[in-house]
Design an enzyme around this catalytic site. Sequence first.
Site, PDB file in Angstrom:
ATOM      1  N   TYR A 261      52.902  40.019  46.292  1.00 57.77           N
ATOM      2  CA  TYR A 261      53.689  40.101  45.055  1.00 57.77           C
ATOM      3  C   TYR A 261      53.235  41.287  44.192  1.00 57.77           C
ATOM      4  O   TYR A 261      54.055  42.046  43.671  1.00 57.77           O
ATOM      5  CB  TYR A 261      53.515  38.778  44.308  1.00 57.77           C
TER       6      TYR A 261
ATOM      7  N   GLY B 171      65.636  30.750  35.789  1.00 64.22           N
ATOM      8  CA  GLY B 171      65.000  30.567  34.477  1.00 64.22           C
ATOM      9  C   GLY B 171      65.012  31.817  33.622  1.00 64.22           C
ATOM     10  O   GLY B 171      65.252  31.750  32.410  1.00 64.22           O
TER      11      GLY B 171
HETATM   12  N1  CAA Z   1      39.447  34.731  41.169  1.00 66.58           N
HETATM   13  C1  CAA Z   1      38.383  34.663  42.023  1.00 66.58           C
HETATM   14  N2  CAA Z   1      38.267  33.698  42.950  1.00 66.58           N
HETATM   15  C2  CAA Z   1      39.233  32.771  43.015  1.00 66.58           C
HETATM   16  C3  CAA Z   1      40.356  32.777  42.160  1.00 66.58           C
HETATM   17  C4  CAA Z   1      40.412  33.816  41.211  1.00 66.58           C
HETATM   18  N3  CAA Z   1      41.455  33.920  40.342  1.00 66.58           N
HETATM   19  N4  CAA Z   1      41.154  31.747  42.485  1.00 66.58           N
HETATM   20  C5  CAA Z   1      40.568  31.099  43.508  1.00 66.58           C
HETATM   21  N5  CAA Z   1      39.412  31.705  43.811  1.00 66.58           N
HETATM   22  C6  CAA Z   1      38.461  31.346  44.864  1.00 66.58           C
HETATM   23  C7  CAA Z   1      38.224  29.867  44.917  1.00 66.58           C
HETATM   24  O1  CAA Z   1      37.215  29.506  44.002  1.00 66.58           O
HETATM   25  C8  CAA Z   1      37.805  29.667  46.383  1.00 66.58           C
HETATM   26  O2  CAA Z   1      36.462  30.048  46.528  1.00 66.58           O
HETATM   27  P1  CAA Z   1      35.530  29.403  47.669  1.00 66.58           P
HETATM   28  O3  CAA Z   1      36.241  29.674  48.991  1.00 66.58           O
HETATM   29  O4  CAA Z   1      34.247  30.127  47.520  1.00 66.58           O
HETATM   30  O5  CAA Z   1      35.486  27.958  47.320  1.00 66.58           O
HETATM   31  C9  CAA Z   1      38.630  30.708  47.119  1.00 66.58           C
HETATM   32  O6  CAA Z   1      39.024  31.676  46.135  1.00 66.58           O
HETATM   33  C10 CAA Z   1      39.887  30.155  47.781  1.00 66.58           C
HETATM   34  O7  CAA Z   1      40.531  29.361  46.857  1.00 66.58           O
HETATM   35  P2  CAA Z   1      41.432  28.194  47.316  1.00 66.58           P
HETATM   36  O8  CAA Z   1      40.897  27.550  48.546  1.00 66.58           O
HETATM   37  O9  CAA Z   1      41.738  27.367  46.105  1.00 66.58           O
HETATM   38  O10 CAA Z   1      42.719  28.937  47.800  1.00 66.58           O
HETATM   39  P3  CAA Z   1      44.114  28.284  47.914  1.00 66.58           P
HETATM   40  O11 CAA Z   1      44.699  28.839  49.125  1.00 66.58           O
HETATM   41  O12 CAA Z   1      44.090  26.813  47.783  1.00 66.58           O
HETATM   42  O13 CAA Z   1      44.894  28.797  46.593  1.00 66.58           O
HETATM   43  C11 CAA Z   1      46.010  30.415  45.276  1.00 66.58           C
HETATM   44  C12 CAA Z   1      44.793  30.100  46.163  1.00 66.58           C
HETATM   45  C13 CAA Z   1      47.323  30.089  45.996  1.00 66.58           C
HETATM   46  C14 CAA Z   1      46.005  31.912  45.049  1.00 66.58           C
HETATM   47  C15 CAA Z   1      45.933  29.629  43.966  1.00 66.58           C
HETATM   48  O14 CAA Z   1      44.692  29.883  43.366  1.00 66.58           O
HETATM   49  C16 CAA Z   1      47.007  30.037  42.995  1.00 66.58           C
HETATM   50  O15 CAA Z   1      48.118  29.557  43.055  1.00 66.58           O
HETATM   51  N6  CAA Z   1      46.683  30.940  42.062  1.00 66.58           N
HETATM   52  C17 CAA Z   1      47.626  31.439  41.084  1.00 66.58           C
HETATM   53  C18 CAA Z   1      48.236  32.727  41.556  1.00 66.58           C
HETATM   54  C19 CAA Z   1      49.167  33.229  40.491  1.00 66.58           C
HETATM   55  O16 CAA Z   1      48.768  33.559  39.386  1.00 66.58           O
HETATM   56  N7  CAA Z   1      50.445  33.328  40.817  1.00 66.58           N
HETATM   57  C20 CAA Z   1      51.405  33.737  39.859  1.00 66.58           C
HETATM   58  C21 CAA Z   1      52.694  33.069  40.172  1.00 66.58           C
HETATM   59  S1  CAA Z   1      53.892  33.290  38.884  1.00 66.58           S
HETATM   60  C22 CAA Z   1      54.319  34.856  39.011  1.00 66.58           C
HETATM   61  O17 CAA Z   1      53.995  35.558  39.914  1.00 66.58           O
HETATM   62  C23 CAA Z   1      55.202  35.380  37.915  1.00 66.58           C
HETATM   63  C24 CAA Z   1      54.628  36.594  37.312  1.00 66.58           C
HETATM   64  O18 CAA Z   1      55.179  37.647  37.503  1.00 66.58           O
HETATM   65  C25 CAA Z   1      53.442  36.502  36.444  1.00 66.58           C
END
Ligand code: CAA
Length: 247
Positions: free
Chosen positions: A154, A14
């Site tokens: 990452y 992409g």
């Molecule tokens: N800040 C604080 N707490 C958070 C949070 C955040 N941003 N996101 C989730 N949490 C908390 C949840 O509320 C949950 O709390 P409890 O255990 O108290 O309920 C806990 O953390 C665990 O959350 P999940 O059970 O939902 O965890 P998961 O394993 O299902 O998913 C994750 C976690 C994979 C990180 C998901 O939130 C996610 O995909 N986040 C996005 C990450 C991201 O931005 N990636 C960028 C990809 S693109 C890229 O990288 C390109 C670039 O260069 C920008």
Amino acid sequence: MSKRVAVVTGGIGGLGTPMCRTLHDQGRSVAAAYYPAEEDKAIEWRKQQLSDGYDIAIYPVDIGDYDSCAALVEKIENDLGAIDILVNNAGITRDAPLKKMEKSNWDAVIQTNLTGAFNMAKQVFDKMAQNGWGRVINIASVNGQKGQFGQTNYSAAKAGLHGFTKALAQEGARKGVTVNTISPGYVGTEMVMAIPEKVRDQIVAGIPIGRLAKPEEIARAVGFLADDEAGYITGADFSINGGIYMH
Ligand code: CAA
């Protein structure tokens, strides 16, 4: 002067596609490197580029594998000539909070996103220095600057790219070789679309410009840094993130 040769890793993806096209528009001879498992996709991609007027060569490489990078560079040098412009763009995500992160997902992201840049730069940097001209452009990320929940691997790799860039920039500075990073924010690519929709919507809501970036908006900066006139920009970072992180 013969055409300068550019290679873009992750070239058929992409972000890579508009980067290749931008460099082609600048009159470079462009090679797009793709992950070997994506051969069918790469062949289709090349056909599409050709039909759009872009003659971009394609080559397989596993950037996490040093020997694969050495073989890639040897092939491109034989076919197109010495590489003048390297865009280390290929990267992967394996997101998970630390408590759920498998060691294999830590290793894979560091190997591809950080060691991959070393593996490629190592093959081309000396020749660029000998030729007195070169451009190394490392695609980092806003998440290497600010950190991101779920991305210890990452964010560490992308932050590492900044250190790598600034050190190598000093080694290239007197030799005509510039080394810079671009730190994209969230771009509308497959990688970002893989984030769960609810999480993604929250992220977009926090972007001051109010939308994802278009890949072309990142590729423009690659063209800018690769330009013959950009020789005084080195060790720099271009943040293109819609204002999500200002520093
Ligand atoms: N800040 C604080 N707490 C958070 C949070 C955040 N941003 N996101 C989730 N949490 C908390 C949840 O509320 C949950 O709390 P409890 O255990 O108290 O309920 C806990 O953390 C665990 O959350 P999940 O059970 O939902 O965890 P998961 O394993 O299902 O998913 C994750 C976690 C994979 C990180 C998901 O939130 C996610 O995909 N986040 C996005 C990450 C991201 O931005 N990636 C960028 C990809 S693109 C890229 O990288 C390109 C670039 O260069 C920008």
